[in-house]
Design a protein around this motif. Sequence first.
Motif, PDB file in Angstrom:
ATOM      1  N   GLY A 131      35.815  99.780  23.712  1.00  0.00           N
ATOM      2  CA  GLY A 131      35.279 100.208  22.429  1.00  0.00           C
ATOM      3  C   GLY A 131      34.531  99.087  21.730  1.00  0.00           C
ATOM      4  N   SER A 132      35.110  97.917  21.770  1.00  0.00           N
ATOM      5  CA  SER A 132      34.501  96.763  21.128  1.00  0.00           C
ATOM      6  C   SER A 132      33.078  96.533  21.664  1.00  0.00           C
ATOM      7  N   TYR A 158      38.355  99.029  11.559  1.00  0.00           N
ATOM      8  CA  TYR A 158      38.709  98.401  12.834  1.00  0.00           C
ATOM      9  C   TYR A 158      37.674  98.837  13.864  1.00  0.00           C
ATOM     10  N   ASP A 265      31.553 105.098  14.200  1.00  0.00           N
ATOM     11  CA  ASP A 265      32.487 104.650  15.226  1.00  0.00           C
ATOM     12  C   ASP A 265      33.544 105.735  15.380  1.00  0.00           C
ATOM     13  N   LYS A 294      38.139 105.379  24.274  1.00  0.00           N
ATOM     14  CA  LYS A 294      39.494 105.957  24.292  1.00  0.00           C
ATOM     15  C   LYS A 294      39.549 107.335  24.973  1.00  0.00           C
TER      16      LYS A 294
END
Length: 453
Positions: A131-132, A158, A265, A294
């Motif tokens: 994800g980052s 986040y 996001d 995810k």
Amino acid sequence: MKDLLGAQLGQIVVAPPGPHSRRLTAELRAVESRNITYVGHDFPIFFSQAAGANVVDVDDNVYVDLSGFFGVAAAGHSNPRVADAISEQAHRLLHGMGDVYPTENKVALARELCRLVPGDGPKRVIFASTGSEAVEAALKTAAIATGKPGVICFTGAYHGLGYGALCVTDRDIFKEPFRRQLGDFARRAPYPHCYRCPLQLRYPSCEVACLGAVREILDGPDGSEIGAVIVEPMQGRGGEVPAPDRWLQELRRLCDERNVLLIFDEIFAGFGRCGRWFCCEHAGVVPDIICVGKGLSSGFPIAAAIGTARVMDRWPESAGEAIHTSTFLGHPTGCAAALASIAELEEHKLVERSAELQGTMRDLLVNLQKESKGKIGDVRGRGLMWGLELVDVAGAPDTACAAATSLAAMRLGVIVLTSGPHCNVIALSPPLVITLEQLRFGIDVIGRAIASA
Ligand SMILES: Cc1ncc(COP(=O)(O)O)c(C=O)c1O
């Protein structure tokens, strides 16, 4: 046990952590960097297998999983179709050469992502492994497309812990040791956290006044340097906080007015988690770029940033040396897992199921709140992504109660995590295949755990 696993209730045969978990903890402690796995007197347990909404530890305790293991296991743990697709692909061609010699299923998955994410026009995909990295691909795209370095982000956000993503994430503990290595392109505005409204107003009569802070940044001294806004339509690790529809709609309008790109996001909230394929569909808002991960694959590390062709086509054509890529980009086994997971969500109507279970979830949790003697300050969520905010008698975040609740629930056969800046929110994001019986069992256990905490 595997055959029966999936729809079982929790069954504790030896007090967790059992002897095998304790032995493995000691062994891990000797070889893993001390910062990574939290080790306490009663923590962790080690898992050995899973199916549906069940996970089993190495001491044969069976748990109902209300965490989805960080919200990943959308189609269920070790979903057989996903596992078979991984196995079949791994035996044929485990690894590819993503940006040089791609594989056929990279085309298929890119096509699926363009079909599924909101927005009518043509779209383009950048694949990532985490994800980052997907967030960083979106941030780079915004810089390339607008020529402006500035990004507005939000309190409680986040977006991951890579150095780029960390700049827009908002949690001091993650940033402090690295502060001097972080870029300063991000400007932070308050997230519309209605339970803890920064302006002490109430939605909808507030008319989303908190959006004024975004306007102020855009009107401020470096407003002309802002190229993008990045936001989670529902915050996950920030404490399971949904942004009000009206706020998202007004944010879209503001971005359009000021010619600023809007990045959503949806790494946590997407792929059915919130009762729609993507959470932003609740508000009918379409971003310029959306980040997913995810639940995209239900368990294999693959993520992506998908944007409109208008924005994405500002990237230069590759002349043989991609200026943004990585070794595992568009990994064939990840693409196979994601295609299988999407097929499972569609065939078993799991997104619809997530929407259908929303009412049951809310009713069960509101009941729990009524019986909690004031310990549950707020119940909030969408689909199968919910948060119970635990508070003390003064209404302040009760971190200790949340930690004790999560531990007590584990001992009673239910896995839950905590979230929020104070880790005082019990976060619920079960596999979308969870049975009603498991859900009732899990929430009943949380009630007992809170009472004992
Ligand atoms: C909304 C959101 N964005 C980004 C990330 C980072 O994803 P990863 O841990 O795969 O890098 C997460 C992880 O929890 C997330 O919840």
